[in-house]
Design a protein around this motif. Structure first.
Motif, short mmCIF file in Angstrom:
data_model
loop_
_atom_site.label_atom_id
_atom_site.label_comp_id
_atom_site.label_asym_id
_atom_site.label_seq_id
_atom_site.Cartn_x
_atom_site.Cartn_y
_atom_site.Cartn_z
N HIS A 38 64.00 -24.55 66.42
CA HIS A 38 63.93 -23.94 67.75
C HIS A 38 62.79 -24.51 68.58
N VAL A 39 61.63 -24.73 67.94
CA VAL A 39 60.47 -25.23 68.68
C VAL A 39 60.39 -26.75 68.66
N GLY A 40 61.25 -27.40 67.86
CA GLY A 40 61.30 -28.86 67.86
C GLY A 40 60.25 -29.53 66.99
N LEU A 41 60.04 -29.02 65.79
CA LEU A 41 59.07 -29.64 64.88
C LEU A 41 59.70 -30.84 64.19
N ASP A 42 58.94 -31.94 64.09
CA ASP A 42 59.43 -33.08 63.32
C ASP A 42 59.16 -32.86 61.83
N GLU A 43 59.62 -33.76 61.00
CA GLU A 43 59.52 -33.57 59.56
C GLU A 43 58.07 -33.55 59.09
N ASP A 44 57.24 -34.36 59.70
CA ASP A 44 55.83 -34.38 59.29
C ASP A 44 55.16 -33.03 59.53
N MET A 45 55.45 -32.44 60.68
CA MET A 45 54.86 -31.12 60.99
C MET A 45 55.37 -30.06 60.03
N ARG A 46 56.63 -30.15 59.67
CA ARG A 46 57.21 -29.15 58.76
C ARG A 46 56.57 -29.23 57.38
N GLU A 47 56.05 -30.40 57.03
CA GLU A 47 55.48 -30.60 55.70
C GLU A 47 53.97 -30.48 55.69
N GLU A 48 53.36 -30.14 56.81
CA GLU A 48 51.90 -30.02 56.86
C GLU A 48 51.41 -29.00 55.84
N THR A 49 50.31 -29.32 55.18
CA THR A 49 49.74 -28.41 54.19
C THR A 49 48.32 -28.01 54.58
N LEU A 50 47.91 -26.88 54.07
CA LEU A 50 46.54 -26.40 54.26
C LEU A 50 45.64 -26.99 53.19
N SER A 52 44.18 -25.41 51.04
CA SER A 52 44.48 -24.70 49.80
C SER A 52 45.76 -25.19 49.14
N GLY A 53 46.53 -26.02 49.86
CA GLY A 53 47.77 -26.54 49.31
C GLY A 53 49.02 -25.86 49.81
N GLY A 54 48.88 -24.73 50.51
CA GLY A 54 50.04 -24.01 51.03
C GLY A 54 50.65 -24.70 52.24
N ASN A 55 51.91 -24.39 52.51
CA ASN A 55 52.60 -24.97 53.65
C ASN A 55 52.20 -24.25 54.92
N ARG A 56 51.74 -25.01 55.94
CA ARG A 56 51.23 -24.41 57.16
C ARG A 56 52.32 -23.65 57.93
N LEU A 57 53.51 -24.23 58.00
CA LEU A 57 54.60 -23.59 58.74
C LEU A 57 54.98 -22.26 58.09
N ARG A 58 55.11 -22.28 56.78
CA ARG A 58 55.49 -21.04 56.08
C ARG A 58 54.45 -19.95 56.29
N LEU A 59 53.18 -20.32 56.22
CA LEU A 59 52.13 -19.33 56.41
C LEU A 59 52.21 -18.72 57.80
N ARG A 60 52.37 -19.56 58.82
CA ARG A 60 52.37 -19.05 60.19
C ARG A 60 53.62 -18.22 60.49
N VAL A 61 54.77 -18.67 60.03
CA VAL A 61 55.99 -17.90 60.26
C VAL A 61 55.94 -16.58 59.49
N SER A 62 55.42 -16.61 58.27
CA SER A 62 55.31 -15.39 57.47
C SER A 62 54.40 -14.38 58.16
N TYR A 63 53.28 -14.86 58.70
CA TYR A 63 52.38 -13.94 59.38
C TYR A 63 53.02 -13.42 60.67
N ALA A 64 53.74 -14.29 61.39
CA ALA A 64 54.45 -13.85 62.59
C ALA A 64 55.44 -12.74 62.26
N CYS A 65 56.19 -12.93 61.17
CA CYS A 65 57.17 -11.92 60.75
C CYS A 65 56.47 -10.63 60.35
N SER A 66 55.35 -10.75 59.65
CA SER A 66 54.62 -9.56 59.21
C SER A 66 54.14 -8.74 60.39
#
Length: 329
Positions: A38-50, A52-66
């Motif tokens: 929806h926001v137009g992320l490329d593959e590199d952005m989707r795979e960005e890590t923190l 700590s090793g966690g996936n940045r996209l998953r963390l942000r979407v999870s917090y948005a959902c929470s």
């Protein structure tokens, strides 16, 4: 494609837009892909890590959902799935570029959540001050001129304060989950807590008793193998606004007297009225009252219904290592 990943504020409208187009609940893993599209992320952005090793996209979407779920813009019908609510659809129809935490203040559920966080901060600050500390993980503002050690200490205090805030949020969400659970599950949870706190002793045990014939007793902790020493439990899974009142305390004390019991614990997910607390005090320490805020603080402290997210290691110079150099000098 966009040049950088949106922050959580920018991802909230994307999550709402994606879910507004779906009738059925969407699994979080699928929602990650849909929001990224929806926001137009490329593959590199989707795979960005923190770090700590966690996936940045998953963390942000999870917090948005929470946060959206807390505000009642989303609901979670089952683990790992989300569905938009009518309020969420109303926000989605605004086609916003960002939806910030201050924007969530328009919803009473979010305001109640923030009020509880503030109450937890005040409660822990008063406990810390009573113990001779400096409040809930915080300190007075540092003076402008500081040594490097003072700078480090001030930073450490801010880190501790941030951890306290994260834990306060977990405790607040935990209380909401307990309020949504079945009465039977809640009874088991409070028995498990008292066992974790050590009240079942080395060879004791805990069990639920609930049911129509429980006589006002929901759980029992045997403090020894023979069950000679017992703690009786009353557990009330109440919604906010439904405080435990004086008659409930009187009934529980009557149940304790009928068992010949000397000690009881009354636990609720809500609060106790002033009259209820005064009534409990009349029984000379035979009854302990635990409200929802204290309950979930204890559950977090003793590791009941929570698990560690991450361990942090903070280092300092080992002065002993340099002693030899000082001797040589």
């Amino acid at each position: 494609m966009i040049s950088e990943m949106p922050n959580i504020d920018g991802l909230r409208p994307a999550v709402l837009a994606v879910l507004a187009a779906k009738r059925e609940p969407v699994r979080l893993l699928d929602l990650l892909v849909m929001a990224a599209d929806h926001v137009g992320l490329d593959e590199d952005m989707r795979e960005e890590t923190l770090a700590s090793g966690g996936n940045r996209l998953r963390l942000r979407v999870s917090y948005a959902c929470s946060s959206l779920t807390i505000a009642d813009l989303l609901e979670r019908p089952q683990r790992g799935f989300y569905r938009i609510t009518d309020n969420g659809r109303a926000v989605a129809e605004r086609h916003l570029e960002a939806y910030r935490e201050r924007d969530l203040e328009e919803w009473p559920q979010w305001r109640s959540y923030q009020e509880e966080l503030a109450e937890r901060r005040e409660h822990k600050a008063s406990e810390s001050e009573g113990a001779g500390g400096s409040g809930a993980g915080g300190s007075s503002p540092a003076p402008a001129a500081q040594s490097s050690d003072e700078d480090g200490q001030s930073l450490l205090e801010r880190v501790r304060g941030g951890i306290d805030e994260l834990n306060n949020a977990v405790e607040t969400r935990l209380r909401a989950r307990l309020q949504q659970a079945s009465p039977q599950f809640f009874e088991k949870a409070v028995v498990e807590l008292l066992k974790k706190m050590g009240y079942s002793g080395t060879n004791g045990r805990g069990r639920t008793v609930g049911g129509s014939g429980d006589g006002g007793i929901d759980g029992v902790i045997d403090q020894d193998a023979l069950g000679l020493q017992k703690i009786y439990i009353q557990a009330k899974r109440y919604a906010d606004g439904n405080a435990v009142q004086r008659p409930a305390i009187q009934q529980f004390f009557g149940a304790l007297s009928g068992k010949g019991a000397g000690r009881g614990v009354f636990i609720t997910t809500s609060t106790f009225t002033r009259g209820a607390r005064e009534e409990a005090q009349r029984y000379g320490g035979q009854m302990v009252l635990i409200d929802g805020i204290r309950l979930t603080a204890l559950m977090r402290h003793y590791g009941v219904a929570v698990q560690p997210l991450q361990d942090l290691e903070i280092y300092q110079i080992d002065e002993d290592f340099f002693e030899e150099d000082e001797e040589l000098g």
